[in-house]
Design a protein around this motif. Structure first.
Motif, mmCIF file in Angstrom:
data_model
loop_
_atom_site.group_PDB
_atom_site.id
_atom_site.type_symbol
_atom_site.label_atom_id
_atom_site.label_comp_id
_atom_site.label_asym_id
_atom_site.label_seq_id
_atom_site.Cartn_x
_atom_site.Cartn_y
_atom_site.Cartn_z
ATOM 1 N N VAL A 1 0.825 -1.208 0.000
ATOM 2 C CA VAL A 1 0.000 0.000 0.000
ATOM 3 C C VAL A 1 0.860 1.259 0.000
ATOM 4 N N ASP A 2 0.249 2.323 -0.473
ATOM 5 C CA ASP A 2 0.811 3.665 -0.382
ATOM 6 C C ASP A 2 -0.104 4.484 0.512
ATOM 7 N N VAL A 3 0.468 5.439 1.231
ATOM 8 C CA VAL A 3 -0.335 6.359 2.041
ATOM 9 C C VAL A 3 -0.762 7.516 1.159
ATOM 10 N N ARG A 4 -2.060 7.805 1.161
ATOM 11 C CA ARG A 4 -2.599 8.897 0.340
ATOM 12 C C ARG A 4 -2.557 10.208 1.110
ATOM 13 N N ASP A 5 -2.124 11.253 0.414
ATOM 14 C CA ASP A 5 -2.153 12.589 1.022
ATOM 15 C C ASP A 5 -3.558 13.178 0.945
ATOM 16 N N GLY A 6 -4.181 12.989 -0.206
ATOM 17 C CA GLY A 6 -5.519 13.558 -0.390
ATOM 18 C C GLY A 6 -6.585 12.646 0.173
ATOM 19 N N VAL A 7 -7.507 13.193 0.931
ATOM 20 C CA VAL A 7 -8.612 12.414 1.487
ATOM 21 C C VAL A 7 -9.924 12.952 0.931
ATOM 22 N N GLY A 8 -10.997 12.236 1.216
ATOM 23 C CA GLY A 8 -12.285 12.662 0.717
ATOM 24 C C GLY A 8 -12.493 12.223 -0.721
ATOM 25 N N THR A 9 -13.587 12.694 -1.324
ATOM 26 C CA THR A 9 -13.958 12.287 -2.675
ATOM 27 C C THR A 9 -12.906 12.669 -3.703
ATOM 28 N N GLY A 10 -12.367 13.890 -3.580
ATOM 29 C CA GLY A 10 -11.365 14.349 -4.535
ATOM 30 C C GLY A 10 -10.116 13.497 -4.522
ATOM 31 N N ALA B 1 -9.880 10.370 -3.515
ATOM 32 C CA ALA B 1 -10.202 9.034 -4.006
ATOM 33 C C ALA B 1 -10.250 9.015 -5.533
ATOM 34 N N ARG B 2 -10.834 10.051 -6.120
ATOM 35 C CA ARG B 2 -10.892 10.121 -7.585
ATOM 36 C C ARG B 2 -9.503 10.240 -8.184
ATOM 37 N N ALA B 3 -8.658 11.026 -7.544
ATOM 38 C CA ALA B 3 -7.284 11.184 -8.041
ATOM 39 C C ALA B 3 -6.550 9.848 -8.001
ATOM 40 N N ALA B 4 -6.774 9.067 -6.946
ATOM 41 C CA ALA B 4 -6.134 7.759 -6.828
ATOM 42 C C ALA B 4 -6.601 6.830 -7.942
ATOM 43 N N ARG B 5 -7.899 6.848 -8.239
ATOM 44 C CA ARG B 5 -8.433 5.971 -9.289
ATOM 45 C C ARG B 5 -7.888 6.372 -10.654
ATOM 46 N N ARG B 6 -7.760 7.677 -10.901
ATOM 47 C CA ARG B 6 -7.202 8.127 -12.191
ATOM 48 C C ARG B 6 -5.758 7.666 -12.350
ATOM 49 N N ALA B 7 -5.070 7.476 -11.229
ATOM 50 C CA ALA B 7 -3.674 7.035 -11.264
ATOM 51 C C ALA B 7 -3.559 5.507 -11.287
ATOM 52 N N GLY B 8 -4.691 4.807 -11.465
ATOM 53 C CA GLY B 8 -4.669 3.350 -11.526
ATOM 54 C C GLY B 8 -4.590 2.683 -10.169
ATOM 55 N N VAL C 1 -6.561 1.814 -6.245
ATOM 56 C CA VAL C 1 -7.835 1.662 -5.532
ATOM 57 C C VAL C 1 -7.674 2.315 -4.166
ATOM 58 N N PRO C 2 -8.453 3.351 -3.867
ATOM 59 C CA PRO C 2 -8.333 4.006 -2.561
ATOM 60 C C PRO C 2 -8.946 3.157 -1.456
ATOM 61 N N PRO D 1 -7.197 6.381 11.885
ATOM 62 C CA PRO D 1 -7.380 5.883 10.510
ATOM 63 C C PRO D 1 -6.373 6.526 9.559
ATOM 64 N N VAL D 2 -5.972 5.754 8.560
ATOM 65 C CA VAL D 2 -5.010 6.234 7.571
ATOM 66 C C VAL D 2 -5.578 5.985 6.179
ATOM 67 N N ALA D 3 -5.531 7.018 5.320
ATOM 68 C CA ALA D 3 -5.973 6.865 3.933
ATOM 69 C C ALA D 3 -4.854 6.190 3.141
ATOM 70 N N ILE D 4 -5.174 5.111 2.451
ATOM 71 C CA ILE D 4 -4.188 4.343 1.712
ATOM 72 C C ILE D 4 -4.695 4.059 0.303
ATOM 73 N N SER D 5 -3.839 3.489 -0.526
ATOM 74 C CA SER D 5 -4.247 3.055 -1.860
ATOM 75 C C SER D 5 -3.379 1.874 -2.284
ATOM 76 N N VAL D 6 -3.929 1.069 -3.211
ATOM 77 C CA VAL D 6 -3.247 -0.116 -3.710
ATOM 78 C C VAL D 6 -3.348 -0.123 -5.230
ATOM 79 N N ASN D 7 -2.306 -0.574 -5.889
ATOM 80 C CA ASN D 7 -2.347 -0.712 -7.335
ATOM 81 C C ASN D 7 -3.557 -1.559 -7.741
ATOM 82 N N GLU D 8 -4.385 -1.049 -8.650
ATOM 83 C CA GLU D 8 -5.640 -1.725 -8.978
ATOM 84 C C GLU D 8 -5.416 -3.108 -9.565
ATOM 85 N N LYS D 9 -4.421 -3.257 -10.433
ATOM 86 C CA LYS D 9 -4.167 -4.566 -11.033
ATOM 87 C C LYS D 9 -3.785 -5.589 -9.964
#
Length: 225
Positions: A8-17, A19-26, A28-29, A39-47
């Motif tokens: 996982v990566d830690v996301r700087d941006g939280v909220g809807t904006g 999450a959308r930025a994470a999805r555009r970058a491929g 999954v928030p 709580p910590v906002a994270i993301s994982v490579n979608e593939k």
């Protein structure tokens, strides 16, 4: 420890904006929560996330979260999907100790339907609970709860006590032996049973008639003699 590792990566941006930025970058928030940490906002490579998800051993199982050189056991509690594309949109991970007892929903799976005579007689399975919430050690979560239908009869009610589960798996419903499913007698089954009874009655009558005719014949032979 489970086979699956989520990098996982830690996301700087939280909220809807964010999450959308994470999805555009491929990516999954998601959110990591639980324990005595914030709580910590994270993301994982979608593939990679899809590969882990489709193994069937991600959601509701103990997996390893990896961030840099740090690792920790987590439980994937929820995944949200796009209703049209079925693309994973968001996921929740809960921090746990691998020996910690947790509450989790486990799917109920029915086996050996082909070995249950009730279904050949027209019976139907009415499922009351497709899953059951249980208390279980995080490192001993069963894949599913098995209901063996072999040998069950029409009208049977299948309860929690009928399931064979490990001793450390306990239902959160503790005040009763609750129903999992039942085998209902359908109209087809009633008709089949009636036909079977009728055939048996006809066969019995035929046997009696044949016996009587045999007796009459024997009596006739004695008279002629």
């Amino acid at each position: 420890m489970a086979e699956i590792i989520l990098n996982v990566d830690v996301r700087d941006g939280v909220g809807t904006g964010g999450a959308r930025a994470a999805r555009r970058a491929g990516m999954v928030p998601g959110i990591l929560y639980g324990g005595d940490k914030a709580p910590v906002a994270i993301s994982v490579n979608e593939k990679d996330f899809r590969k882990s998800l489709y193994t069937g051993k991600l959601l509701g199982h103990l997996v390893t979260l990896k961030y840099g050189k740090e690792t920790q056991p987590v439980i994937a509690r929820d995944v949200q999907f796009d209703p049209v594309s079925d693309r994973p949109l968001h996921f929740d991970l809960m921090r746990v100790d691998e020996n910690q007892t947790i509450k989790i929903e486990i799917q109920v799976r029915f086996i050996n339907e082909d070995q249950c005579a009730a279904f050949r007689q027209g019976g139907s399975l009415e499922i009351v609970r497709h899953s059951v919430e249980v208390k279980v050690p995080a490192n001993h979560i069963p894949e599913d709860l098995i209901v063996d239908l072999a040998g069950h009869k029409l009208g049977d009610t299948i309860r929690w006590s009928d399931l064979k589960v490990p001793s450390d798996v306990e239902p959160t419903i503790a005040d009763r032996d609750f129903v999992i499913a039942s085998i209902k007698t359908s109209s087809a089954a009633i008709s089949a049973a009636a036909d079977e009874a009728h055939d048996a009655e006809v066969a019995a009558e035929a046997e009696v008639e044949a016996t009587e005719q045999s007796g009459d014949a024997a009596e006739g032979e004695k008279t002629e003699g």
